[in-house]
Design an enzyme around this catalytic site. Structure first.
Site, PDB file in Angstrom:
ATOM      1  N   TRP A 152      15.114  -5.520 -28.289  1.00  0.00           N
ATOM      2  CA  TRP A 152      16.145  -5.210 -27.297  1.00  0.00           C
ATOM      3  C   TRP A 152      17.345  -4.462 -27.861  1.00  0.00           C
ATOM      4  O   TRP A 152      18.148  -3.917 -27.104  1.00  0.00           O
ATOM      5  CB  TRP A 152      16.633  -6.501 -26.632  1.00  0.00           C
ATOM      6  CG  TRP A 152      17.030  -7.605 -27.576  1.00  0.00           C
ATOM      7  CD1 TRP A 152      16.271  -8.689 -27.923  1.00  0.00           C
ATOM      8  CD2 TRP A 152      18.266  -7.753 -28.279  1.00  0.00           C
ATOM      9  NE1 TRP A 152      16.955  -9.494 -28.809  1.00  0.00           N
ATOM     10  CE2 TRP A 152      18.179  -8.941 -29.041  1.00  0.00           C
ATOM     11  CE3 TRP A 152      19.450  -7.002 -28.339  1.00  0.00           C
ATOM     12  CZ2 TRP A 152      19.221  -9.389 -29.859  1.00  0.00           C
ATOM     13  CZ3 TRP A 152      20.475  -7.438 -29.149  1.00  0.00           C
ATOM     14  CH2 TRP A 152      20.374  -8.615 -29.900  1.00  0.00           C
ATOM     15  N   ASN A 153      17.518  -4.419 -29.173  1.00  0.00           N
ATOM     16  CA  ASN A 153      18.779  -3.894 -29.707  1.00  0.00           C
ATOM     17  C   ASN A 153      18.868  -2.370 -29.689  1.00  0.00           C
ATOM     18  O   ASN A 153      19.958  -1.814 -29.691  1.00  0.00           O
ATOM     19  CB  ASN A 153      19.035  -4.433 -31.119  1.00  0.00           C
ATOM     20  CG  ASN A 153      17.895  -4.176 -32.079  1.00  0.00           C
ATOM     21  OD1 ASN A 153      16.756  -3.994 -31.678  1.00  0.00           O
ATOM     22  ND2 ASN A 153      18.214  -4.160 -33.363  1.00  0.00           N
ATOM     23  N   LYS A 176       5.112  -2.663 -24.573  1.00  0.00           N
ATOM     24  CA  LYS A 176       5.900  -3.710 -23.916  1.00  0.00           C
ATOM     25  C   LYS A 176       7.342  -3.611 -24.396  1.00  0.00           C
ATOM     26  O   LYS A 176       7.659  -3.934 -25.540  1.00  0.00           O
ATOM     27  CB  LYS A 176       5.359  -5.097 -24.252  1.00  0.00           C
ATOM     28  CG  LYS A 176       6.190  -6.228 -23.615  1.00  0.00           C
ATOM     29  CD  LYS A 176       5.983  -7.544 -24.326  1.00  0.00           C
ATOM     30  CE  LYS A 176       6.937  -8.619 -23.810  1.00  0.00           C
ATOM     31  NZ  LYS A 176       8.380  -8.264 -23.924  1.00  0.00           N
ATOM     32  N   PRO A 177       8.269  -3.182 -23.540  1.00  0.00           N
ATOM     33  CA  PRO A 177       9.681  -3.228 -23.907  1.00  0.00           C
ATOM     34  C   PRO A 177      10.165  -4.679 -23.950  1.00  0.00           C
ATOM     35  O   PRO A 177       9.515  -5.587 -23.426  1.00  0.00           O
ATOM     36  CB  PRO A 177      10.376  -2.459 -22.776  1.00  0.00           C
ATOM     37  CG  PRO A 177       9.291  -1.761 -22.021  1.00  0.00           C
ATOM     38  CD  PRO A 177       8.072  -2.593 -22.209  1.00  0.00           C
ATOM     39  N   GLY A 229      11.009  -6.826 -34.060  1.00  0.00           N
ATOM     40  CA  GLY A 229      11.633  -8.014 -33.502  1.00  0.00           C
ATOM     41  C   GLY A 229      11.993  -9.008 -34.585  1.00  0.00           C
ATOM     42  O   GLY A 229      12.166  -8.651 -35.758  1.00  0.00           O
ATOM     43  N   SER A 230      12.102 -10.259 -34.201  1.00  0.00           N
ATOM     44  CA  SER A 230      12.523 -11.302 -35.127  1.00  0.00           C
ATOM     45  C   SER A 230      11.379 -11.731 -36.039  1.00  0.00           C
ATOM     46  O   SER A 230      10.203 -11.571 -35.700  1.00  0.00           O
ATOM     47  CB  SER A 230      13.036 -12.515 -34.358  1.00  0.00           C
ATOM     48  OG  SER A 230      11.970 -13.190 -33.720  1.00  0.00           O
ATOM     49  N   GLU A 251       8.138  -4.879 -38.112  1.00  0.00           N
ATOM     50  CA  GLU A 251       9.485  -4.570 -38.598  1.00  0.00           C
ATOM     51  C   GLU A 251      10.383  -5.685 -38.098  1.00  0.00           C
ATOM     52  O   GLU A 251      10.689  -5.768 -36.910  1.00  0.00           O
ATOM     53  CB  GLU A 251       9.942  -3.202 -38.082  1.00  0.00           C
ATOM     54  CG  GLU A 251      11.083  -2.602 -38.870  1.00  0.00           C
ATOM     55  CD  GLU A 251      12.442  -2.944 -38.299  1.00  0.00           C
ATOM     56  OE1 GLU A 251      13.133  -3.779 -38.918  1.00  0.00           O
ATOM     57  OE2 GLU A 251      12.805  -2.408 -37.245  1.00  0.00           O
ATOM     58  N   LEU A 252      10.796  -6.565 -39.012  1.00  0.00           N
ATOM     59  CA  LEU A 252      11.398  -7.844 -38.620  1.00  0.00           C
ATOM     60  C   LEU A 252      12.860  -7.949 -39.064  1.00  0.00           C
ATOM     61  O   LEU A 252      13.564  -6.957 -39.102  1.00  0.00           O
ATOM     62  CB  LEU A 252      10.539  -8.979 -39.180  1.00  0.00           C
ATOM     63  CG  LEU A 252       9.039  -8.883 -38.831  1.00  0.00           C
ATOM     64  CD1 LEU A 252       8.251  -9.995 -39.498  1.00  0.00           C
ATOM     65  CD2 LEU A 252       8.830  -8.899 -37.324  1.00  0.00           C
ATOM     66  N   CYS A 285      18.992  -4.815 -37.538  1.00  0.00           N
ATOM     67  CA  CYS A 285      18.267  -5.469 -38.639  1.00  0.00           C
ATOM     68  C   CYS A 285      18.727  -4.980 -40.003  1.00  0.00           C
ATOM     69  O   CYS A 285      18.553  -5.676 -41.007  1.00  0.00           O
ATOM     70  CB  CYS A 285      16.770  -5.278 -38.475  1.00  0.00           C
ATOM     71  SG  CYS A 285      16.270  -3.543 -38.381  1.00  0.00           S
ATOM     72  N   GLU A 386      19.877 -14.961 -40.992  1.00  0.00           N
ATOM     73  CA  GLU A 386      20.333 -13.738 -40.337  1.00  0.00           C
ATOM     74  C   GLU A 386      21.295 -14.077 -39.200  1.00  0.00           C
ATOM     75  O   GLU A 386      20.994 -14.898 -38.336  1.00  0.00           O
ATOM     76  CB  GLU A 386      19.137 -12.959 -39.790  1.00  0.00           C
ATOM     77  CG  GLU A 386      19.500 -11.607 -39.234  1.00  0.00           C
ATOM     78  CD  GLU A 386      18.291 -10.816 -38.744  1.00  0.00           C
ATOM     79  OE1 GLU A 386      18.345  -9.572 -38.778  1.00  0.00           O
ATOM     80  OE2 GLU A 386      17.292 -11.442 -38.327  1.00  0.00           O
TER      81      GLU A 386
END
Length: 482
Positions: A152-153, A176-177, A229-230, A251-252, A285, A386
């Site tokens: 979402w960022n 999927k957004p 995402g996370s 990519e976390l 991130c 984080e």
């Protein structure tokens, strides 16, 4: 164009109502007002989208790379044409300042441009064989249907980051957004349609992680999964993909150290430290999560840092003068405040901020004050976890050895920063700083032609550049004999 207020799913180049018949309201984190509605997709919708992408794959992958590039160039041009509209959508659903949203649109266009420019550079190899006249061909071929999940960022750029290399490499895609910020991805789908990209090549299915994300990852016909995402979500995705032994690109999260040595350009380092922490409200991130400053310049750096943070203007993200908007939602705000209060209870000193902003227009949104903490010790939770918010942790170190040791003491390994004019330190940093992406004497912001990737719990694989593009193909070995 799809209805601004009630957005359907984008499947096979058509706007399709969700099987559930349900829509989720999307609200501005700055005002609390509804800015749109997105369809609640479910596994049946995922099946339709994957089927459309699978049917389109043969025709798309057989097109010459130059033709695929032309479609991507057309999409890039439309993104640039609609820059202001797209930036407004980003800000309205996500809350970042409009000037940062414009920069995100530019980055999305840059990602599309790079993929278009390099579609013809996915090259194979020819190796001499062991038999007379034999050649061994190592070809690079697309995977098929890519299952992509965006965070979402950066709701527009992350969608472009998935679509661009997937299409350049000859794949089709189901995207999927993020369920809280789907409008930017849907706006990009409108431009996909306008660009004339063939039906089924790009499909966008909105909805929850459980309703759309899980079935997309687990689907037997999505051999490559790419997700931003996370870290906890990434681990779940990796587990779900294991059933079909899929390739997974993740990519976390990150916990970037920002190292400032005594020979650094202090004004430049201060500006970069603030930008790398408070850009996008710290919801990045690659953000500066731990600022390590040499004891010889610590006091000077701290004074300048406090002044710079105090000068940040927090407010209406649609105002060009605003430096920082709201947190994306109430849950994220409470999470950040909980981390700050825990740090204070463990002995950290609150220098600035440390609270939700209230009063006037702030009461309508989820605004958190730019925060500075000092007296941070290695045993505090905030050093390891984080934050993903506008909180800068300032830590004094006695020398470069201590800075490197502390920087590497993390389960994350995405990005890091170093400010120094000592070449020997820079060379040593390249050997010893255990992060996938390091910024030297500059602030944050990766480039489309770079390679954005991390180590340890920051993910698998990477995005951008030639190395990122090559993640969207697989090799096929052919022993050629006449």
């Amino acid at each position: 164009m799809a209805d601004v207020k009630q957005q359907d799913l984008f499947i096979n180049n058509e706007w399709v109502k969700p099987t559930s018949g349900n829509y989720t309201p999307i609200k501005s984190p700055a005002t609390g007002e509804e800015v749109g509605q997105s369809a609640e997709g479910n596994p049946q919708d995922v099946d339709k989208a994957v089927a459309a992408a699978k049917a389109a794959f043969k025709g798309w992958s057989s097109k010459p790379a130059s033709q695929r590039a032309d479609y991507l160039y057309a999409l890039k041009n439309l993104v640039e044409r609609d820059k202001e509209r797209l930036a407004t959508i980003i800000t309205s659903e996500m809350g970042k300042p409009i000037k940062e949203a414009r920069a995100e649109v530019d980055f999305a266009a840059g990602l599309l441009r790079f993929a278009a420019e390099n579609a013809r550079r996915l090259q194979g190899e020819i190796i001499p064989g062991e038999r007379e006249g034999e050649k061994i061909l190592i070809d690079r071929v697309p995977h098929g249907v890519v299952g992509a999940i965006a965070a979402w960022n950066f709701p527009l750029a992350l969608c472009a980051r998935k679509i661009a290399p997937a299409l350049a490499a000859g794949n089709t895609i189901v995207l999927k957004p993020a369920d809280g910020t789907p409008l930017s991805g849907l706006a990009l789908a409108e431009l996909v349609q306008e660009a004339g990209i063939p039906a089924g090549v790009v499909n966008v299915v909105t909805g929850s992680g459980q309703g759309v994300g899980v079935p997309l990852v687990a689907h037997k016909d999505t051999p490559l999964i790419t997700m931003t995402g996370s870290t906890p979500a990434g681990k779940k995705i990796m587990a779900a993909a294991a059933e079909h032994l899929k390739e997974v690109r993740l990519e976390l999260g990150g916990k970037a150290p920002f190292i400032v040595m005594e020979d650094a350009d202090i004004p430049a380092a201060v500006e970069a430290a603030v930008t790398a922490r408070f850009f996008n409200g710290g919801q990045v991130c690659t953000a500066n999560e731990r600022t390590y400053v040499h004891e010889d310049v610590y006091d000077r750096f701290t004074t300048a840092l406090k002044d710079r943070i105090a000068s940040l203007k927090v407010g209406d993200p649609m105002d060009d003068a605003t430096d920082m908007g709201p947190k994306v939602n109430e849950t994220e705000l409470e999470k950040v405040d909980g981390i700050v209060q825990k740090a204070i209870s463990q002995g950290a000193k609150l220098e600035l901020g440390g609270k939700r902003l209230t009063g006037g227009a702030f009461d309508k949104g989820t605004f958190y004050a730019p925060t500075l903490l000092t007296d941070i010790t290695p045993d505090m939770d905030i050093v390891q976890d984080e934050v993903f918010g506008p909180v800068l942790s300032l830590i004094k170190v006695k020398d470069f050895d201590e800075a490197l040791t502390r920087a590497n003491d993390s389960r994350y390994g995405l990005s890091a920063y170093l400010f120094t004019n000592d070449l020997s330190r820079i060379l040593r940093m390249g050997r010893e700083l255990d992060f996938g992406e390091i910024y030297v004497n500059r602030g944050s912001g990766e480039e489309p032609q770079g390679f954005h990737h991390g180590y340890r719990e920051s993910g698998l694989g990477g995005e951008d550049g030639q190395h990122g593009l090559e993640a969207y193909v697989r090799t096929k070995t052919i022993y050629l004999n006449a």
